[in-house]
Every structure is written in C-alpha cells, then in structure tokens.
Design an enzyme around this catalytic site. Structure first.
Site, short mmCIF file in Angstrom:
data_model
loop_
_atom_site.label_atom_id
_atom_site.label_comp_id
_atom_site.label_asym_id
_atom_site.label_seq_id
_atom_site.Cartn_x
_atom_site.Cartn_y
_atom_site.Cartn_z
N HIS A 87 0.82 -1.22 0.00
CA HIS A 87 0.00 0.00 0.00
C HIS A 87 0.85 1.27 0.00
O HIS A 87 0.36 2.35 -0.35
CB HIS A 87 -1.05 -0.02 1.14
CG HIS A 87 -0.55 0.41 2.47
ND1 HIS A 87 -0.25 -0.48 3.49
CD2 HIS A 87 -0.33 1.64 2.99
CE1 HIS A 87 0.13 0.20 4.56
NE2 HIS A 87 0.08 1.48 4.27
N SER B 236 3.96 2.22 8.43
CA SER B 236 3.61 1.21 7.43
C SER B 236 4.82 0.73 6.64
O SER B 236 5.70 1.54 6.30
CB SER B 236 2.63 1.82 6.42
OG SER B 236 1.36 1.80 6.98
N GLY B 237 4.84 -0.56 6.33
CA GLY B 237 5.93 -1.12 5.54
C GLY B 237 7.11 -1.51 6.42
O GLY B 237 7.98 -2.26 5.99
N ASP C 32 -0.73 -7.33 1.26
CA ASP C 32 -0.07 -6.03 1.45
C ASP C 32 1.43 -6.23 1.64
O ASP C 32 1.98 -6.05 2.73
CB ASP C 32 -0.70 -5.31 2.66
CG ASP C 32 -0.30 -3.85 2.72
OD1 ASP C 32 0.29 -3.36 1.73
OD2 ASP C 32 -0.58 -3.20 3.75
C1 4AZ Z 1 -1.37 3.59 8.35
O1 4AZ Z 1 -2.27 4.35 8.04
C2 4AZ Z 1 -1.54 2.76 9.58
N1 4AZ Z 1 -2.47 1.10 14.17
C3 4AZ Z 1 -0.52 1.94 9.98
C4 4AZ Z 1 -0.68 1.17 11.12
C5 4AZ Z 1 -1.83 1.25 11.85
C6 4AZ Z 1 -2.85 2.07 11.47
C7 4AZ Z 1 -2.67 2.86 10.33
C8 4AZ Z 1 -1.95 0.41 13.08
O2 4AZ Z 1 -0.35 3.50 7.69
#
Ligand code: 4AZ
Length: 452
Positions: free
Chosen positions: A261, A402-403, A306
């Site tokens: 993502h 993320s990632g 993902d």
């Molecule tokens: C995001 O938006 C995201 N609480 C990453 C992790 C989490 C929520 C959102 C986990 O990248």
C-alpha cells in the site's frame, strides 16, 4: 627519640655551647630538652602531619581509582575462532543452510553447551557469548565453526588464548552434556575485532552489543524514548523527494521488504529513495531504487496481499549500524502472546509530525481467534495477516510506520522479521491492535521475487 638527628637546629658548632659536651648529641637527653640552643624542629608540626595525611589519602584514592578504571572500564572485547567437532549428528544437507531449522537447532545446542562450559569455569565473568558461523557435515559428524567473545581487561593475548583453550580442552572434552563436542587447539586462533564484526554482520538479525531478549521498551505511539544508532540496523525509510513516507526492512545487501500500500500512489522506482540509520535527517546512507515489485494480487484499498519488495540501485555494505534481518522459513512459528518489537518514524498520538529519530515499541503477538472476535476485528483477519499489540490499547504502530518491521528474537539472539506494518483501525485504540502482513505466509512469494 631526642637522640635522633632533628632536621633543623641552631649553630651547634659554637664553642662552649654544649655545657662541656663535645656536641649537643652527647648531652644526656634531659639536658638536651632544656638547653636553650636545642633544635627547634624536633617534631613534625600538627599542620604538616595533617598535610601529609591528606596527601596519603589522596594518593590512596588515586591508586584505587586507577585500579578500578583498569579493572572495570578499560576492558576490551577479544574474539576467537575455533572449529569444534560434533559427534553423532545424522548427516543432512539442510545442516549447511543457515536458514534451515536443522542449522538453527544444532547451533543453539552447541552454543548452549559452550555457554555451560564457561559458566562452570574461572572465566565465567569474562565470557560474553559464542556464535556458530558455519556447520560443515563431515564423515564422523559435523564440524562447527564458532566465534567466541570475551571481555578482558589486560592485553596479554597469548596468555589469554591459552587460558580459554585450556578451559575448552579440559571442560568441553569431559563435559557430559547431550552433545559430544570435541575441541582441538590446532584450529583455535584469536581474530581481530574487524574480522569478527564482519563475520557477525554477514549473519542476519544480530544487533550490536544487545542482549538476546526483547527489552522493556517504550511505544511508537505516545513514546518518549528513541532508538540508538545500530539498535535496529535493518530499518529503512522509504522517501519521496526526501520526505519519509513508509518504513521498509533490509533483508539482503540489495533487497528490502515493505508494504504494497506504500506504493499505491506511485510504484515508479525513480521517485523513491531509501535511507538507513536511526536518524532521518541527515541519513547515514542513502540509496536510489532500481525496482519495486508489489504483490500481483494487491488491490488498493483492500488490506490483503499487502507486501512488496524493493531492489536498491546500489548495494549497501553491512556494518554494525546497517545490516539485514533474518527472514523466517515458511514453517517457522512464533508463539502467540510472546513479545515482538515494532519500529518506525510514524506519527505519534498527539498528531504532531513524526519524529526524526526512530521509535520502538514492544507489542504482544495476538492469536487470530482473539483478533477475529466480534468486538475486535469481527472476522476480517485473514491467514496472511498477524495481529500484534494490546487489547487494552495504548501502544501501537501508526501512520508512517507502514511497511516497517515487526521483529522477534530467537533463543540465540537472532532477530526475525515476523510482520510488516500494514493497517489497523486508527492507532492504539482499545480492541483495535495493529495488523501486520504475516511474513511466513508470503515467504515463498519473497523467494520467487528475490531469490532469497
Ligand atoms: C497507516 O495508516 C496505519 N495502528 C498503519 C498502522 C496502523 C494504522 C494505520 C496500526 O499506515
């Protein structure tokens, strides 16, 4: 005591000065005492005694301080390389492959037996660790190449090596543990720090000077403490125009694993760069991206599949500060409710911009049944996902993480990538733990794209 020659005195050579005695010293002591020309500095004055006492105390304190410094602080790591013959191990091709469960299990047993050998010896306070580097099958068993680390405070290399060798010779050869390990000094040698570090850095998942377990750690969301250089050497930042967008994890000199993502807006490698080091600006190392491979079945905004792999345009050489994490075998299991660590530069709970220094948080792996409960994620957690965090909330990954990696150590202190930060319902809310891409589930996909 008056018979002793004092340090200062009047003119004792003046004729007749000593009442018929040739010298002052020939007078009886009671006359010496009352004689008007008696030496004036017969005894040390009190202030001099006090001064001498202070000087003696200072000298003593200095000696003790220097001794303590050399014993406690002036210690150096010493590295030794040895080949140990392990008898009675059934031959298997998998033993030579570092990622195999056979290699991991036998290495763990050998290291444990060497640990026990030194724990029972006079070197127990000097021994730090041993690490199996290579296992080579041999007609009569297996030859294990092991690096041993000690902390010594003196630099008499030949004597220290002899001492280590003699403990191994005596204790290991007679040790009646579950493994029969034979030590021969003919292949035992000390190795330079740089060589040992290169051997360790070539190994996945080892952290510099860190304990083997997950230590108590602060949170990514709402956290106050930051990682130190080299704490999480596999962590990378994926950036567009030098702005941090996502985390990623170094799994070889050229490959990273991240979340698909992150590339939903753009999967053009030319707009991305990667940095390493715990501080975002300025980064320790920067690389450009040659290729981005997203999972073929990933479809934004769905959360399944993902995962993506990223190839660097130029390799990174492994150091203490930057090197790769271990990828688990597809069959490897990580017990639920055990600790794992998530790291990243993601948003903190107060909505301020993300931190410049990497954050870390310890979270618990949550089993899918719990995570799929109605009040949690109500059945939307699939086999390719892994939940981690706390049902009571408070500690979690968040946007910008993320990632990035969710890692956990094995009993040898080697860290494995178990999850990739993927999604969650907001951050750190009760009953809404973080959801991660389950790396074991996609292990074969990673091999198919990277050859790792
Ligand atoms: C995001 O938006 C995201 N609480 C990453 C992790 C989490 C929520 C959102 C986990 O990248």
């Amino acid at each position: 005591m008056y018979k002793q020659q004092p340090q200062g005195f009047r003119d004792f050579r003046r004729p007749g000065a000593w009442r018929g005695y040739e010298t002052y010293w020939d007078m009886p002591w009671d006359l010496q005492r009352v004689h008007p020309l008696a030496p004036t500095e017969r005894l040390l004055k009190p202030w001099k005694i006090a001064l001498l006492a202070v000087a003696a105390v200072l000298a003593l304190a200095l000696t003790i301080g220097l001794l303590a410094y050399f014993l406690v602080f002036d210690q150096q790591l010493f590295y030794y390389n040895g080949n140990f013959k392990v008898m009675g191990i059934p031959n298997s091709d998998d033993l030579a492959r570092r990622a195999s469960s056979e290699f991991r299990e036998l290495s763990r047993r050998i290291e444990k037996q060497i640990d026990n050998t030194f724990v029972d010896s006079s070197l127990r306070k000097k021994y730090i660790r041993s690490h199996v580097i290579r296992l080579s099958p041999d007609p009569s068993g297996v030859v294990a190449q092991v690096v041993l680390v000690f902390l010594f405070c003196m630099d008499n290399r030949p004597a220290l090596r002899e001492k280590v060798e003699s403990v191994l010779q005596q204790k290991l050869n007679q040790y009646s543990g579950p493994l029969q390990i034979h030590f021969s000094s003919s292949t035992f040698s000390d190795i330079k720090k740089e060589k040992a570090e290169a051997l360790f850095n070539d190994f996945c998942g080892l952290r510099r000077n860190k304990s083997k377990s997950v230590r108590t750690s602060n949170r990514v969301v709402g956290g106050v403490s930051s990682a130190e250089p080299g704490d999480w050497p596999w962590q990378a930042s994926l950036q567009q125009n030098n702005v941090h967008r996502c985390g990623a994890t170094l799994v070889s000199n050229t490959w990273l694993v991240s979340a698909a993502h992150c590339f939903a807006q753009s999967s053009n490698p030319h707009v991305w760069s990667v940095t390493f080091g715990t501080v975002l600006y300025p980064p320790r190392i920067k690389r450009y991206v040659q290729a981005i491979i997203m999972h073929e079945k990933y479809q934004y905004p769905a959360n399944n599949y993902d995962i993506a792999v990223v190839k660097l345009s130029e390799r990174v050489e492994f150091t203490n500060i930057v090197h790769h994490v271990c990828l688990p075998d597809s069959t490897q299991t990580f017990p639920y409710n055990s600790d794992a660590v998530v790291t990243g530069w993601g948003a903190l709970d107060d909505g301020r911009p993300g931190p410049n220094v990497l954050r870390e948080a310890t979270v618990k792996l949550i089993d899918p049944d719990t995570c799929n409960r109605k009040e949690v994620y109500n059945g939307i957690i699939t086999p390719g996902m892994l939940c981690a965090g706390y049902l009571e909330g408070g500690i979690d990954a968040c946007q910008g993480d993320s990632g990035g990696p969710l890692v956990t150590p094995d009993s040898r202190g080697m860290w494995y990538l178990v999850g990739i930060v993927s999604w969650g319902h907001e951050c750190a809310k009760p009953n809404k733990p973080g959801v991660y891409t389950r790396v074991t589930y996609y292990r074969d996909w990673i091999t198919s794209k990277t050859g790792l």
